[in-house]
Design a protein around this motif. Structure first.
Motif, PDB file in Angstrom:
ATOM      1  N   MET A 160       1.106  -0.948   0.140  1.00 19.67           N
ATOM      2  CA  MET A 160      -0.441  -0.292   0.084  1.00 19.67           C
ATOM      3  C   MET A 160       0.765   1.726  -0.461  1.00 19.67           C
ATOM      4  N   ILE A 161       1.801   1.066   0.851  1.00 15.83           N
ATOM      5  CA  ILE A 161       2.715   2.431   0.886  1.00 15.83           C
ATOM      6  C   ILE A 161       3.911   1.814   0.962  1.00 15.83           C
ATOM      7  N   ASN A 162       4.399   1.907  -0.403  1.00 19.88           N
ATOM      8  CA  ASN A 162       6.596   1.516  -0.139  1.00 19.88           C
ATOM      9  C   ASN A 162       7.344   3.066  -0.702  1.00 19.88           C
ATOM     10  N   LEU A 163       7.703   3.277   0.411  1.00 22.37           N
ATOM     11  CA  LEU A 163       9.711   4.231   0.686  1.00 22.37           C
ATOM     12  C   LEU A 163      10.036   3.001   0.211  1.00 22.37           C
ATOM     13  N   GLN A 164      11.169   3.867  -0.997  1.00 22.38           N
ATOM     14  CA  GLN A 164      12.529   3.035  -1.641  1.00 22.38           C
ATOM     15  C   GLN A 164      13.548   3.799  -0.952  1.00 22.38           C
ATOM     16  N   GLN A 165      14.736   3.433  -0.501  1.00 28.13           N
ATOM     17  CA  GLN A 165      15.605   4.575  -0.193  1.00 28.13           C
ATOM     18  C   GLN A 165      15.467   6.181  -0.689  1.00 28.13           C
ATOM     19  N   VAL A 166      14.852   6.529   1.239  1.00 25.61           N
ATOM     20  CA  VAL A 166      14.139   7.827   0.820  1.00 25.61           C
ATOM     21  C   VAL A 166      15.077   8.355   1.927  1.00 25.61           C
ATOM     22  N   SER A 167      15.559   9.630   1.741  1.00 29.92           N
ATOM     23  CA  SER A 167      16.582  10.743   2.204  1.00 29.92           C
ATOM     24  C   SER A 167      16.110  11.855   2.654  1.00 29.92           C
ATOM     25  N   LYS A 168      15.882  12.681   3.450  1.00 29.83           N
ATOM     26  CA  LYS A 168      15.472  13.760   3.647  1.00 29.83           C
ATOM     27  C   LYS A 168      16.904  14.810   4.579  1.00 29.83           C
ATOM     28  N   ALA A 169      17.237  15.606   4.842  1.00 31.07           N
ATOM     29  CA  ALA A 169      17.766  16.185   4.942  1.00 31.07           C
ATOM     30  C   ALA A 169      17.073  17.990   5.340  1.00 31.07           C
ATOM     31  N   PHE A 170      17.501  18.662   6.331  1.00 27.20           N
ATOM     32  CA  PHE A 170      17.392  19.682   6.637  1.00 27.20           C
ATOM     33  C   PHE A 170      18.580  20.471   7.137  1.00 27.20           C
ATOM     34  N   SER A 171      19.168  21.697   6.256  1.00 31.19           N
ATOM     35  CA  SER A 171      20.427  21.915   5.977  1.00 31.19           C
ATOM     36  C   SER A 171      21.166  21.019   6.298  1.00 31.19           C
ATOM     37  N   GLN A 172      22.283  21.078   7.015  1.00 31.15           N
ATOM     38  CA  GLN A 172      23.190  20.400   6.435  1.00 31.15           C
ATOM     39  C   GLN A 172      22.799  18.691   7.779  1.00 31.15           C
ATOM     40  N   PHE A 173      21.869  18.642   8.580  1.00 25.59           N
ATOM     41  CA  PHE A 173      21.059  17.362   9.206  1.00 25.59           C
ATOM     42  C   PHE A 173      20.168  16.164   8.339  1.00 25.59           C
ATOM     43  N   GLN A 174      21.052  15.206   8.564  1.00 28.64           N
ATOM     44  CA  GLN A 174      20.419  14.111   7.708  1.00 28.64           C
ATOM     45  C   GLN A 174      19.321  13.662   8.601  1.00 28.64           C
ATOM     46  N   ALA A 175      17.624  13.920   8.149  1.00 32.97           N
ATOM     47  CA  ALA A 175      16.722  13.728   9.098  1.00 32.97           C
ATOM     48  C   ALA A 175      16.241  12.222   8.937  1.00 32.97           C
ATOM     49  N   ILE A 176      16.654  12.064   7.815  1.00 39.55           N
ATOM     50  CA  ILE A 176      15.883  10.580   7.292  1.00 39.55           C
ATOM     51  C   ILE A 176      17.330   9.492   6.326  1.00 39.55           C
ATOM     52  N   LYS A 177      17.549   8.039   6.965  1.00 41.05           N
ATOM     53  CA  LYS A 177      19.475   8.156   5.791  1.00 41.05           C
ATOM     54  C   LYS A 177      18.330   6.990   5.048  1.00 41.05           C
ATOM     55  N   SER A 178      17.913   7.064   3.915  1.00 34.01           N
ATOM     56  CA  SER A 178      17.915   5.911   3.188  1.00 34.01           C
ATOM     57  C   SER A 178      16.742   4.583   3.519  1.00 34.01           C
ATOM     58  N   VAL A 179      15.926   5.189   3.266  1.00 33.97           N
ATOM     59  CA  VAL A 179      14.924   4.756   4.414  1.00 33.97           C
ATOM     60  C   VAL A 179      13.789   3.522   2.975  1.00 33.97           C
ATOM     61  N   THR A 180      14.555   2.648   3.827  1.00 37.89           N
ATOM     62  CA  THR A 180      13.362   1.413   2.620  1.00 37.89           C
ATOM     63  C   THR A 180      11.807   0.814   3.474  1.00 37.89           C
ATOM     64  N   LEU A 181      10.383   0.880   3.602  1.00 40.40           N
ATOM     65  CA  LEU A 181       9.553   0.737   4.808  1.00 40.40           C
ATOM     66  C   LEU A 181       8.871   0.393   3.285  1.00 40.40           C
ATOM     67  N   THR A 182       7.584  -0.670   3.630  1.00 37.00           N
ATOM     68  CA  THR A 182       6.711  -1.712   2.936  1.00 37.00           C
ATOM     69  C   THR A 182       5.239  -0.902   4.344  1.00 37.00           C
ATOM     70  N   ILE A 183       4.108  -0.904   4.330  1.00 33.24           N
ATOM     71  CA  ILE A 183       3.403  -0.573   4.608  1.00 33.24           C
ATOM     72  C   ILE A 183       1.845  -1.517   4.040  1.00 33.24           C
ATOM     73  N   HIS A 184       1.697  -2.347   4.689  1.00 26.76           N
ATOM     74  CA  HIS A 184       0.700  -2.959   3.516  1.00 26.76           C
ATOM     75  C   HIS A 184      -0.385  -3.188   4.065  1.00 26.76           C
ATOM     76  N   LYS A 185      -1.391  -3.324   2.908  1.00 29.63           N
ATOM     77  CA  LYS A 185      -3.225  -2.728   2.887  1.00 29.63           C
ATOM     78  C   LYS A 185      -3.587  -3.136   3.863  1.00 29.63           C
ATOM     79  N   GLY A 186      -4.317  -2.414   4.814  1.00 30.93           N
ATOM     80  CA  GLY A 186      -4.987  -2.845   5.595  1.00 30.93           C
ATOM     81  C   GLY A 186      -4.370  -3.359   6.718  1.00 30.93           C
TER      82      GLY A 186
END
Ligand SMILES: Nc1ncnc2c1ncn2[C@@H]1O[C@H](COP(=O)(O)OP(=O)(O)OP(=O)(O)O)[C@@H](O)[C@H]1O
Length: 249
Positions: free
Chosen positions: A1-27
């Motif tokens: 249902m939700i697939n995150l593939q190697q997702v990264s997010k930085a705020f300025s120099q701060f790496q808040a999310i580091k290459s996250v892979t996660l699956t949320i199943h339907k239901g």
């Protein structure tokens, strides 16, 4: 249902999310837990692109959000509801109008709006409070309005960012009950960010443990299996294992 593939997010120099892979199943009802600053809210907000990832792909219900233009993203977001710790209601609008506005924004057929608003407010038990303003409501009632608003467009996914953190234990239980009913009756996939293990334990099927912008683990929760929680994830996972209330997902 939700697939995150190697997702990264930085705020300025701060790496808040580091290459996250996660699956949320339907239901499922999926919890995200971790210490303050671990990146839980940011991860949740990446699921509907309230935060845009610097890298990686976000897919919801078969649609790759990261590939959509802004118009298509607005359309797809109708299927993703969201509620927040501080409810985010519009102070100068009535309960009715707080829900109706989400239908207006989504171009819901005009003739059907009133009955849909009433239906959603009935579902959360607020049909008698439609003319009140947010300041006249308790915290639990405010969160019910927010839930009705999120439900109005028939979402397939409901993202909940610390939905009970401003509420007392009884009201927390009531709100979790409402969320559980939404999952059961309408098959809505629910993701809940919380730092309260009791919340996660009472409602979630699986839980993802975050630490320092990464996923420490994703585990299954079994009834009454988890007894303790500590802010250190390594301690937390030991407790989970010792209590035998989980299987690896
Ligand atoms: N818009 C932003 N600008 C700058 N830094 C941010 C922003 N949003 C989050 N952060 C930082 O990213 C990190 C992760 O934040 P996030 O809110 O996702 O953590 P959290 O696990 O939900 O924490 P909490 O339980 O305290 O809400 C924190 O260090 C936070 O200060």
């Amino acid at each position: 249902m939700i697939n995150l593939q190697q997702v990264s997010k930085a705020f300025s120099q701060f790496q808040a999310i580091k290459s996250v892979t996660l699956t949320i199943h339907k239901g499922e009802i999926h919890g995200i837990i971790g210490a303050s600053g671990a990146g839980k809210s940011t991860l949740l907000r990446l699921m509907n692109l309230l935060e845009t990832p610097d890298e990686g792909e976000v897919e919801v219900n078969g649609e790759r959000l990261t590939a959509l233009n802004s118009k298509a993203l607005r359309r797809t977001r109708k299927s993703i509801g969201m509620i927040f710790q501080h409810f985010n209601l519009v102070a100068n609008k009535t309960v009715y109008d707080n829900v109706a506005v989400s239908l207006e924004l989504a171009n819901y057929p005009k003739g059907e709006r009133r009955s849909r608003v009433v239906e959603c407010l009935q579902f959360v038990g607020l049909e008698n409070e439609m003319g009140k303003y947010p300041a006249q409501l308790s915290g639990g009632q405010k969160q019910r309005v927010a839930i009705a608003r999120a439900l109005a467009n028939n979402p397939q996914v409901l993202l909940c960012d610390e939905p009970t953190s401003s509420l007392d234990p009884n009201t927390t239980a009531e709100i979790l009950d409402v969320l559980g009913n939404i999952n059961k009756r309408f098959g809505v996939t629910i993701v809940i960010v919380s730092h309260e293990m009791d919340v996660i334990k009472s409602i979630c099927n699986r839980v993802t443990i975050m630490a320092d912008g990464e996923i420490y683990d994703t585990v299954l929760i079994e009834p009454n299996g988890i007894q303790k929680i500590d802010n250190r994830p390594e301690y937390f996972i030991e407790q989970l294992v010792e209590n035998g209330g989980l299987g690896y997902a």
